[in-house]
Design a protein around this motif. Structure first.
Motif, short mmCIF file in Angstrom:
data_model
loop_
_atom_site.label_atom_id
_atom_site.label_comp_id
_atom_site.label_asym_id
_atom_site.label_seq_id
_atom_site.Cartn_x
_atom_site.Cartn_y
_atom_site.Cartn_z
N HIS A 56 34.55 -28.43 65.13
CA HIS A 56 34.12 -27.10 64.67
C HIS A 56 35.27 -26.09 64.66
O HIS A 56 35.03 -24.89 64.66
CB HIS A 56 32.94 -26.61 65.51
N ILE A 82 30.01 -22.21 64.27
CA ILE A 82 28.97 -22.16 65.30
C ILE A 82 29.23 -21.05 66.32
O ILE A 82 28.76 -21.10 67.45
CB ILE A 82 28.76 -23.53 66.01
N ILE A 90 25.89 -18.84 63.87
CA ILE A 90 24.55 -19.15 64.35
C ILE A 90 23.96 -17.99 65.13
O ILE A 90 23.15 -18.18 66.03
CB ILE A 90 24.53 -20.46 65.18
#
Lengths: 417, 258
Positions: A56, A82, A90
């Motif tokens: 990520h 993320i 998110i």
């Protein structure tokens, strides 16, 4: 070496990767994430165990903001952001949404995630641990960075394919303790099979990119990178059969051991993930790994004699009916293997692919209804194909060289046209 | 990734050249003799290898069963036995032409003639081994209800015809070219519907199943596959006689055999 490139094993092998297909669901209730310092700290630890940061984070980019490119023969996919940014990350996810991603492989809006995101492993993570990881991610500084569209070729960009793939190869479910084993062993199994997602690289995959359940931890070639993730089974020659638990723990925790050092993609895993785990957890993982059974097969990269012995046995089981014990076959019907140049040529790709795929010779005027050969790709592991092809390349008067499982693995995914 | 593409194409080239050598080992001997001996139109059957269609297609049995009963281990190789010959022939042609893509089937049929494919199709169409019992466990009650509704009534609101309207009231298929859909495993059915939905599996145009699959939600696919696989197939089932009524949709694979 980057862990994210390591993970492209998934990307490459599968009809897979990090995107989504429409499915109903989505969050209806919102479970508030924890902001307690102890939960956040535990989540940070668990996120390290899962090595989330590797995939990520783009090279040189903000941690967890995504955008890392996973190149594969099917195209490129980009990991998502993320961090808790409301618009690009998110930030609007709930703990339930995050749980669904880990446990079911579905995004917040219900779209199906490609298994480049190793949800087939992460589904084993407990709700409690998932919540802690989520608490940690929510504690991060939001980074505004738009997710990049995947660049997958048809048909791999068709997310609907995942419906069928999941039917075949995915079963959601938390790790279940084995009451016959110690608490330490169970802790190790939980980490290895779940967050550690070791099988993602150390288990070979079938034609649809799913892990071969009959071949667990027997090692696998990481495509594109062409690193071979070695066997973790109790095989003495190629696996951990001859290793002490201490050696395994040393290697995981420190990257070096009396048996050797990690290199390539595993070096990155140790650096970003394993070195941060407690001695207790590392020991538990080592205990579990040490217990992975030896497969009923010869070593993967072995002395030729062992390959030949195994190959002879496989040959008798699968090949003699048609090609005969003396390798002479039956003229016009089943090709001879003895003194056949296409068997013994320097590259072994042809006999390997014939064993994997089988096929019929063409219908011709003189032979309109040829006899055929079945495929064995579903039946035999890379190691077994290597053994039987080695056997036919070196038996009778054939003078070919031995074949490695890595060569077989490389031949499995070759496109037809 | 052009470099990959190139290397794969290179490998393919090697494969084609060399596998023809491998596979033609026997025929080369025939050609070698042809200077003095006329080549027979068909290789002489060896004393030890019967000259039967069963022996010639024994390779198929490895995955589809000795009598075309299907499924080996946990894979999803379908039953072939008793499906209408034209259906099977259409599928073999589809694999050869690229309308279907399962690599191992493509390797099998890529170089076979129409007449041989037709003979193979007729061979399996004539088989009638018992059907396996349905797989456990049962789908959820809700999925069963939805699956049954789709199979027997369809869904008018989505313009989805009932499975029975083409595949026969007993779902054992319809002559001459519509397959039975009982006695299959849910994995296989779900995979095929998903593949149609995504365009990975195609039939001759107009592709009626692609149209139907495009109207199915993934949950519908799971429901209808689960319900179909849960039904006990009638023993010695045969495809129904050709329908006198017009099918609900135009299907190229049915028309092509008329």
């Amino acid at each position: 070496m980057n862990k994210a490139r390591y993970l492209l094993a998934l990307a490459c092998l599968a009809v897979t990767l990090a995107g989504c297909g429409k499915q109903s669901s989505g969050s209806t209730e919102s479970k508030q994430h924890s902001t307690k310092a102890e939960d956040v700290a535990r989540g940070e630890y668990l996120a390290q165990a899962g090595d989330c940061v590797a995939c990520h984070t783009a090279r040189g980019g903000e941690p967890f903001a995504g955008g890392f490119a996973l190149a594969s023969p099917f195209g490129t996919i980009y990991s998502p952001n993320i961090t808790p940014d409301n618009d690009t990350g998110i930030g609007k996810w709930t703990a339930d949404d995050f749980w669904r991603a880990l446990h079911e492989g579905k995004s917040k809006d219900g779209t199906l995630l490609y298994p480049a995101f190793p949800f087939t492993n992460y589904t084993k993570v407990t709700r409690e641990d998932a919540d802690a990881i989520f608490a940690y991610l929510k504690s991060l500084k939001p980074v505004s960075q738009l997710n990049r569209e995947n660049e997958l070729r048809f048909p791999y960009n068709q997310r609907e394919l995942l419906t069928g793939w999941r039917t075949l190869y995915f079963k959601a479910g938390e790790y279940q303790n084995d009451p016959k084993q110690s608490a330490e062993w169970n802790r190790g199994a939980y980490l290895v099979e779940g967050l550690g997602h070791c099988s993602a690289c150390h288990t070979s995959r079938n034609l649809l990119g799913a892990e071969r359940t009959d071949d667990q931890y027997s090692g696998g070639l990481i495509p594109v990178q062409n690193w071979f993730a070695p066997s973790l089974t109790s095989n003495k020659e190629t696996g951990l059969g001859d290793w002490d638990v201490r050696d395994i723990a040393d290697l995981l925790k420190t990257g070096v051991s009396s048996r050797g050092a990690v290199y390539g993609p595993m070096a990155e895993v140790v650096q970003h993930s394993l070195q941060h785990l407690t001695d207790q957890d590392i020991n538990a993982m080592a205990v579990y790994l040490k217990s992975v059974p030896r497969k009923d097969q010869a070593p993967e990269i072995v002395q030729v004699e062992a390959l030949m012995r195994q190959g002879a046995s496989l040959y008798e089981t699968y090949c003699t009916d048609c090609h005969r014990a003396d390798g002479e076959g039956v003229a016009h019907i089943y090709p001879t293997l003895a003194n056949n140049q296409s068997i013994t040529m320097e590259t072994s790709v042809n006999p390997i692919r014939m064993v994997l795929n089988g096929g019929f010779p063409p219908s011709t005027a003189t032979n309109p209804r040829p006899y055929g050969m079945p495929p064995f790709a579903h039946e035999l592991s890379d190691q077994q194909v290597a053994a039987v092809v080695t056997y036919i390349r070196k038996s009778w008067n054939n003078q070919g060289s031995a074949v490695t499982p890595a060569e077989v693995s490389a031949a499995r995914g070759v496109p037809i046209d | 990734m052009p470099s990959y593409r190139r290397s794969y194409l290179g490998l393919l080239g090697i494969l084609l050249t060399a596998s023809s050598g491998l596979l033609h080992a026997g025929e080369n001997q025939v050609e070698g003799k042809s200077a003095t001996t006329p080549v027979t139109m068909e290789p002489l059957a060896s004393a030890v290898v019967p000259d039967t269609i069963e022996a010639r297609v024994a390779a198929c049995a490895a995955c589809h069963g000795k009598h075309g009963e299907g499924i080996r281990k946990n894979e999803y190789f379908p039953r072939l036995a008793g499906k209408p010959a034209d259906y099977l022939y259409n599928q073999l042609q589809n694999f050869r032409a690229g309308r279907r893509t399962a690599p191992q089937m493509v390797y099998m049929v890529k170089y076979l003639s129409d007449s041989y494919l037709k003979e193979i199709a007729q061979y399996y169409a004539a088989m009638n081994p018992p059907y396996p019992p349905p797989l456990n466990p049962a789908p959820s009650p809700a999925a069963l209800t939805r699956g049954e509704a789709l199979a027997n009534k369809g869904d008018q609101s989505k313009q989805i015809p009932a499975c029975t309207s083409c595949h026969g009231t007993a779902l054992t298929g319809m002559q001459p070219a519509i397959p039975g859909v009982v006695g299959l495993y849910s994995d296989y059915i779900a995979q095929q519907l998903s593949a149609w939905r995504s365009g990975q599996r195609k039939s001759k145009s107009p592709d009626c199943m692609a149209l139907i699959a495009s109207r199915l939600e993934p949950t519908d696919i799971a429901a209808v596959a689960g319900w179909l696989a849960f039904q006990t197939a009638p023993q010695h089932a045969q495809p129904a006689a050709p329908s006198k009524q017009k099918l609900p949709l135009d299907c190229g694979s049915v028309a092509q055999s008329n």
